[in-house]
Write an enzyme that holds these catalytic residues in place. Structure first.
Site, PDB file in Angstrom:
ATOM      1  CB  SER A   1       8.005 -43.114 -18.650  1.00 10.34           C
ATOM      2  OG  SER A   1       6.947 -42.301 -18.193  1.00 10.34           O
TER       3      SER A   1
ATOM      4  N   GLY B   1      -8.352  -7.160   3.848  1.00  9.52           N
ATOM      5  CA  GLY B   1      -9.151  -7.212   5.069  1.00  9.52           C
ATOM      6  C   GLY B   1      -8.470  -7.871   6.247  1.00  9.52           C
TER       7      GLY B   1
ATOM      8  CE1 TYR C   1       6.499 -38.553 -21.489  1.00 12.97           C
ATOM      9  CE2 TYR C   1       8.470 -38.718 -22.849  1.00 12.97           C
ATOM     10  CZ  TYR C   1       7.477 -39.318 -22.090  1.00 12.97           C
ATOM     11  OH  TYR C   1       7.458 -40.673 -21.930  1.00 12.97           O
TER      12      TYR C   1
ATOM     13  CB  CYS D   1       3.593 -41.286 -17.009  1.00 14.84           C
ATOM     14  SG  CYS D   1       4.222 -42.834 -16.333  1.00 14.84           S
TER      15      CYS D   1
ATOM     16  CG  MET E   1      -3.245  -6.851   9.613  1.00 14.49           C
ATOM     17  SD  MET E   1      -1.487  -6.639   9.593  1.00 14.49           S
ATOM     18  CE  MET E   1      -1.160  -6.784   7.871  1.00 14.49           C
TER      19      MET E   1
ATOM     20  NE  ARG F   1      -5.238   3.553   3.843  1.00 15.70           N
ATOM     21  CZ  ARG F   1      -5.237   3.872   2.568  1.00 15.70           C
ATOM     22  NH1 ARG F   1      -4.627   4.978   2.142  1.00 15.70           N
ATOM     23  NH2 ARG F   1      -5.818   3.081   1.689  1.00 15.70           N
TER      24      ARG F   1
ATOM     25  CG  HIS G   1     -14.424  -9.716   4.037  1.00 17.61           C
ATOM     26  ND1 HIS G   1     -14.856 -10.955   4.462  1.00 17.61           N
ATOM     27  CD2 HIS G   1     -13.094  -9.669   4.280  1.00 17.61           C
ATOM     28  CE1 HIS G   1     -13.827 -11.613   4.965  1.00 17.61           C
ATOM     29  NE2 HIS G   1     -12.746 -10.863   4.867  1.00 17.61           N
TER      30      HIS G   1
ATOM     31  CE  LYS H   1      -3.778  -0.459   2.466  1.00 15.98           C
ATOM     32  NZ  LYS H   1      -4.392  -0.653   3.788  1.00 15.98           N
TER      33      LYS H   1
ATOM     34  NE  ARG I   1      -6.148  -4.247  -3.369  1.00 13.79           N
ATOM     35  CZ  ARG I   1      -6.714  -4.276  -2.186  1.00 13.79           C
ATOM     36  NH1 ARG I   1      -5.973  -4.281  -1.106  1.00 13.79           N
ATOM     37  NH2 ARG I   1      -8.011  -4.281  -2.051  1.00 13.79           N
TER      38      ARG I   1
HETATM   39  P1  ADP Z   1      -7.622  -2.119   3.341  1.00 14.81           P
HETATM   40  O1  ADP Z   1      -6.236  -2.614   3.537  1.00 14.81           O
HETATM   41  O2  ADP Z   1      -8.626  -2.971   4.023  1.00 14.81           O
HETATM   42  O3  ADP Z   1      -7.925  -1.805   1.930  1.00 14.81           O
HETATM   43  P2  ADP Z   1      -7.396   0.717   3.755  1.00 14.81           P
HETATM   44  O4  ADP Z   1      -6.212   1.172   4.510  1.00 14.81           O
HETATM   45  O5  ADP Z   1      -7.334   0.901   2.303  1.00 14.81           O
HETATM   46  O6  ADP Z   1      -7.726  -0.757   4.174  1.00 14.81           O
HETATM   47  O7  ADP Z   1      -8.617   1.493   4.371  1.00 14.81           O
HETATM   48  C1  ADP Z   1      -9.934   1.048   4.371  1.00 14.81           C
HETATM   49  C2  ADP Z   1     -10.819   2.140   3.867  1.00 14.81           C
HETATM   50  O8  ADP Z   1     -10.646   3.340   4.567  1.00 14.81           O
HETATM   51  C3  ADP Z   1     -10.557   2.439   2.443  1.00 14.81           C
HETATM   52  O9  ADP Z   1     -11.572   1.855   1.687  1.00 14.81           O
HETATM   53  C4  ADP Z   1     -10.587   3.925   2.296  1.00 14.81           C
HETATM   54  O10 ADP Z   1     -11.707   4.312   1.547  1.00 14.81           O
HETATM   55  C5  ADP Z   1     -10.700   4.445   3.689  1.00 14.81           C
HETATM   56  N1  ADP Z   1      -9.595   5.360   3.947  1.00 14.81           N
HETATM   57  C6  ADP Z   1      -8.339   5.024   4.242  1.00 14.81           C
HETATM   58  N2  ADP Z   1      -7.570   6.116   4.343  1.00 14.81           N
HETATM   59  C7  ADP Z   1      -8.368   7.180   4.100  1.00 14.81           C
HETATM   60  C8  ADP Z   1      -8.158   8.586   4.051  1.00 14.81           C
HETATM   61  N3  ADP Z   1      -6.958   9.113   4.266  1.00 14.81           N
HETATM   62  N4  ADP Z   1      -9.196   9.354   3.761  1.00 14.81           N
HETATM   63  C9  ADP Z   1     -10.395   8.799   3.544  1.00 14.81           C
HETATM   64  N5  ADP Z   1     -10.668   7.504   3.576  1.00 14.81           N
HETATM   65  C10 ADP Z   1      -9.663   6.683   3.861  1.00 14.81           C
HETATM   66 MG    MG Z   2      -7.937  -0.447   0.864  1.00 13.56          MG
END
Ligand code: ADP
Ligand code: MG
Ligand code: MG
Length: 943
Positions: free
Chosen positions: A813, A103, A901, A881, A105, A94, A456, A24, A340
């Site tokens: 084989s 999802g 092969y 085989c 963490m 984050r 999710h 990220k 990503r």
């Molecule tokens: P994940 O790893 O589960 O994708 P994120 O770190 O991307 O988690 O955050 C989850 C949600 O929080 C994201 O969908 C995003 O929309 C929201 N979010 C994260 N950072 C910000 C921010 N700086 N401003 C607004 N929304 C945020």
């Molecule tokens: Mg995210």
């Protein structure tokens, strides 16, 4: 060693270094460099996380000072101040490791809010509702993640307030309600933790950073890494991304959403995604409200839509890969919050690969590498039979393709319990959360009543290649009562249901499924793989239909045609039994003479289908009693026959007894009289006695043939040597079939292969037999027959004697199923049933060696056999085989050690073709055999 620096602004960080900054963080850095609108922020590196654990879970020294100085720069850029009541800056905290763990963490939003800054936020935005909405979200998230509180209690308070105000949606709560809610949340925190909610924003920040670090070792994260074999070499520790908050919930010119640069379900080249107006990001992901399709944004927010289209092009041109990105619109301004590589199903990977090559975004080689052989398996997934006329009980969103049936189960723990018992289950939930992950592993498919295609449930199911239907709103689930209602139909826990994640349909009961077709795009991609690979791919096929299918799927020959499969056909088995039970050589000869034309006809069909390609025919391998009924079966049959015989003799007397019956019954006794007549006839001809005697004779023979260890007993070449008539007949069938086709002008390339060989003498013995038969057949047909003669290598001694075997054999084989049993001295059935699972769990063995080739033991033997075999005969062809021939990692190993092969089951041919191309593209050394050590050179985790 302590690194120099733990904290990097997005503009300072290296967007390529995912190990250090996490996926990220690297993505945010890269997008910042590209000039996309990323809210200002910084990354705390994964090294800081590792240091935290080394430091007995204390933040490394100097870290918070670095955070403070980076925060200053962010304040300068945004013109806001962290903790200021006048013009406050808020942050998101984050997590993000090198590998995306969706999802896994948790993210904390709106950090910096407290009883002072909330006033500032209200003043600036003149929107109390928005401010308190953010506040209550923050308290809840922070309470749950940083303070370890139970989220349910927050939800209960929320539910109570909604009920009191008579609203159903969070969005309908007004400012006063939300303020009240925040107050109650603060009180709850104090009650449960014993101290007031932390007011100091810097204290909040350091607690949050720690919480992210802790989540790396949380149960969910550890489980996920275990399931997907994410080792420290791949991802070690999580980074923390600290990012200026932007607000998607500031009114109807604000929004939040997630998008893919192409449709991840179909691969189509269109912007794909979902958004919610006036909402914060979590709402989309958590499936609390069902979002709108991004196409609706064209009308609702046309300017933003056009901007998103531009972002889509920019991202793809830069990353040369489909991107999955998150965005938020704050009062009309678009921000990108994450990008990503998009996770797609195999179908979409194939389509986008082909398209992106056409668009010159990637090369053919890159296109081939994008499709992982194991993802290709998804395309071999079952679909609902198109002829099935059943009506779905309800329809949701097609969230992850494929169809699956199983028992409806309403929680993850129960799913796991039943799954472990080997039962097929479908996990049915209102929405899923990361803590349900173990339920996904255990289920055949997933069904949710809420949430979109990016919820999710959808994301996780797609990642696992499991079918998922989400947002099925007609489904009303009562998890407590363990039942669900679709209109007036009740589904109890344990009832069978079918989900079709390709269409979004849900059926009651089990719907019939079919295997899918292979698309034109996939054929193109596989043809590119064929250009790359040097390893041949053949099929294990025993029937003409199998041969046709194998050719269609791109097999370059048959590497294993098991003649015994032909013996098992209903019309053959009686003759085969006759042959086995024959009391004399002559009687056996008669049975064998009947088998010859049948075997020859079968082989002709297969040879004809495989015209121009080699077909390896293996002489009879299994112990003969496999063709006979078991002793238990026979004994009970004899018992039954004797009982029938006894019953018959009583019946004979019945006709006499009948005469005494009341004459008025006479008429209705007619059929009985008939039957008795038949019975008397049977007994006069002694048919019953003969049958009993025959079965008793068979039983005696079966007992006589019983072996203590049949798989190590009288089978394979040993059978051929003790009953030479059988092998002679088979060799004759191969050569005559070939001769007849050659005369027709059909190009055939037969190969005769001997199973279970352990000494060169055995092989020589069969070879002489082959030469004799060849002379006879060539003379009879007046034609020369070209063919190859070779041996299975499936016995340890054969590996050790490979040099001598190669004097006689044109090819080897590897039969790695038997060779694995022989190398470990495990019998497969017993191992897999009794102790292998525990061995895997305890890490005594990393994999099941019957599925994943054991490169260190069995592989080593193979290398020796190849080396010594080719020393004798440099152009010796060597194949495999065993079942491993279709397993991607094993295919890579086979390529590396110089096999000619692999031969695999027919449906796995595309996988083997692709895996062979991957192996070629990843190969480093050309001269693999010299100094090549499977212990060190072959990482057991190529994928
Ligand atoms: P994940 O790893 O589960 O994708 P994120 O770190 O991307 O988690 O955050 C989850 C949600 O929080 C994201 O969908 C995003 O929309 C929201 N979010 C994260 N950072 C910000 C921010 N700086 N401003 C607004 N929304 C945020
Ligand atoms: Mg995210
Ligand atoms: Mg075998």
């Amino acid at each position: 060693m302590k690194p120099e620096k733990y904290v990097y602004l997005f503009e300072e960080a290296d967007g390529e270094n995912k190990k250090l900054y996490g996926g990220k963080g690297a993505g945010l850095a890269e997008m910042t460099h590209m000039g996309l609108a990323v809210p200002p922020g910084f990354v705390v590196t994964t090294e800081a996380c590792l240091q935290y654990y080394q430091n007995k879970k204390r933040l490394p020294k100097g870290l918070m000072e670095e955070v403070q100085s980076s925060l200053k720069k962010v304040e300068e850029k945004t013109g806001k101040l962290f903790g200021s009541p006048q013009n406050p800056l808020f942050l998101s905290v984050r997590s993000g490791a090198a590998i995306s763990m969706p999802g896994m963490m948790d993210t904390i939003l709106n950090l910096g809010l407290n009883s002072n800054t909330i006033e500032g936020l209200i003043r600036i935005t003149s929107d109390g509702r928005f401010a308190y909405d953010s506040y209550r979200r923050f308290i809840q998230l922070f309470g749950k993640i940083a303070l370890g509180m139970d989220e349910k209690e927050f939800d209960q308070i929320l539910a109570r307030i909604k009920e009191k105000s008579g609203v159903t949606e969070d969005i309908d709560l007004d400012a006063d309600c939300l303020k009240d809610l925040s107050g109650q949340y603060l009180a709850l925190v104090k009650k449960r933790t014993g101290s007031p909610f932390p007011e100091d924003p810097m204290a909040q920040l350091s607690l949050a950073i720690e919480a992210v670090f802790r989540s790396w070792m949380g149960k969910r994260a550890i489980d996920y890494r275990k399931e997907f074999k994410i080792t420290p070499e791949v991802a070690d520790g999580t980074a923390v991304n600290i990012c200026t908050m932007v607000f998607g919930n500031m009114g109807f010119d604000s929004a939040t959403g997630v998008a893919f640069t192409r449709d991840p379900g179909t691969g189509e080249n269109v912007l794909y995604g979902e958004y919610l107006v006036n909402a914060q990001g979590e709402d989309v992901v958590a499936g609390i409200r069902t979002p709108k399709s991004i196409q609706e944004m064209k009308k609702e927010m046309p300017r933003t839509y056009r901007e998103l289209e531009r972002v889509r092009k920019t991202l793809e041109a830069h990353f040369h890969e489909v991107q999955d990105f998150e965005f938020t619109v704050e009062k009309g301004k678009l921000y990108i919050l994450q990008t990503r590589n998009g996770k797609m199903n195999a179908h979409a990977i194939v389509k986008t690969s082909k398209d992106m090559v056409d668009e010159r975004l990637i090369t053919q080689q890159q296109a081939v590498l994008r499709l992982k052989p194991q993802d290709l398996e998804q395309l071999l997934h079952k679909q609902i039979d198109p002829n099935f006329k059943g009506k779905p009980a309800c329809v949701g969103l097609a969230a992850s393709p494929g169809a699956a049936s199983g028992k409806a189960v309403f929680d993850a723990d129960e799913a796991e319990r039943l799954g472990k018992l080997g039962q097929k289950v479908i996990l049915v939930r209102e929405e899923t959360k990361p803590e349900d992950i173990h339920g996904f592993f255990a289920s055949q498919g997933v069904l949710t009543s809420r949430g979109g295609k990016t919820s999710h449930a959808a994301v996780v199911a797609r990642g696992m290649g499991k079918p998922c239907v989400s947002g099925c709103e007609d489904l009303h689930i009562d998890p407590k009562a363990r039942e669900a209602m679709i209109k007036n139909i009740r589904i109890n826990e344990g009832d069978l249901i079918t989900v079709d994640g390709s269409r979004g349909d849900v059926y009651l009961g089990e719907a019939p499924t079919v295997d899918p077709e292979i698309s034109q795009h996939l054929l193109t991609l596989l043809s590119w793989a064929d250009k790359i690979r040097t390893l041949g791919v053949r099929a294990n096929a025993d029937t003409p239909e199998g041969a046709v299918k194998a050719r269609q799927l791109g097999a370059e020959g048959i590497g294993l045609c098991r003649t015994e499969r032909m013996f098992n056909a209903v019309d053959r088995l009686p003759i085969v039994r006759e042959m086995i039970l024959a009391g004399s050589k002559e009687a056996r000869g008669e049975a064998i003479a009947k088998l010859l034309p049948l075997q020859k006809a079968d082989l002709k069909k297969i040879f004809r289908e495989m015209e121009g390609l080699p077909v390896t025919v293996r002489l009879l391998d299994p112990p003969l009693h496999e063709f006979l009924p078991s002793a238990e079966e026979l004994a009970s049959e004899v018992r039954n026959l004797k009982e029938v015989d006894a019953a018959f003799s009583t019946m004979e007397n019945i006709s006499n007894a009948m005469k005494f019956l009341d004459p008025s019954f006479r008429e209705s006794l007619k059929p009985l009289e008939h039957m008795v007549g038949d019975i008397i006839e049977i007994r006069e001809k002694k048919l019953d006695k003969k049958l009993i005697r025959r079965q008793q004779e068979t039983l005696r023979k079966v007992k006589e043939m019983r072996e203590v260890n049949p798989m190590l007993g009288h089978r394979g070449v040993r059978l051929g040597i003790t009953y030479p008539e059988i092998y002679k007949m088979q060799i004759q069938a191969v050569l005559e079939a070939a001769a007849e086709l050659l005369k027709e002008g059909v190009q055939v390339q037969p190969e005769i292969m001997v199973p279970q060989v352990c000494t060169a003498q055995e092989l020589k013995w069969v070879h002489q037999l082959v030469q004799r038969v060849q002379k006879e057949v060539e003379k009879q047909y007046g034609i020369k027959i070209e063919f190859k003669f070779g041996t299975m290598i499936e016995v340890v001694r054969a590996c050790m004697r490979a040099g001598r075997l190669a004097e006689v054999a044109d090819f080897f084989s590897f039969g790695t199923n038997d060779l694995t049993q022989a190398t470990f001295s495990f019998s497969r059935e017993d191992a897999e049933n009794k102790f292998l699972p525990l061995y895997n769990e305890r890490k005594i063995l990393q994999d099941n060696p019957f599925e994943v080739l054991d490169v260190k033991g069995v592989g080593r033997l193979m290398m020796i056999a190849i080396e010594w075999g080719r020393k004798t005969k440099p152009d010796l062809k060597v194949g495999i085989c065993g079942e491993h021939g279709g397993h991607p990692e094993s295919v890579e190993f086979c390529h590396t050690i110089g096999l000619s092969y692999v031969s695999c089951s027919v449906p796995r041919i595309p996988i083997a073709r692709l895996a062979a191309a991957h192996a070629k593209l990843k190969e480093k050394d050309k001269k693999v055999l010299e100094g090549y050590d499977p212990d060190t050179s072959f990482s057991v985790l190529p994928y």
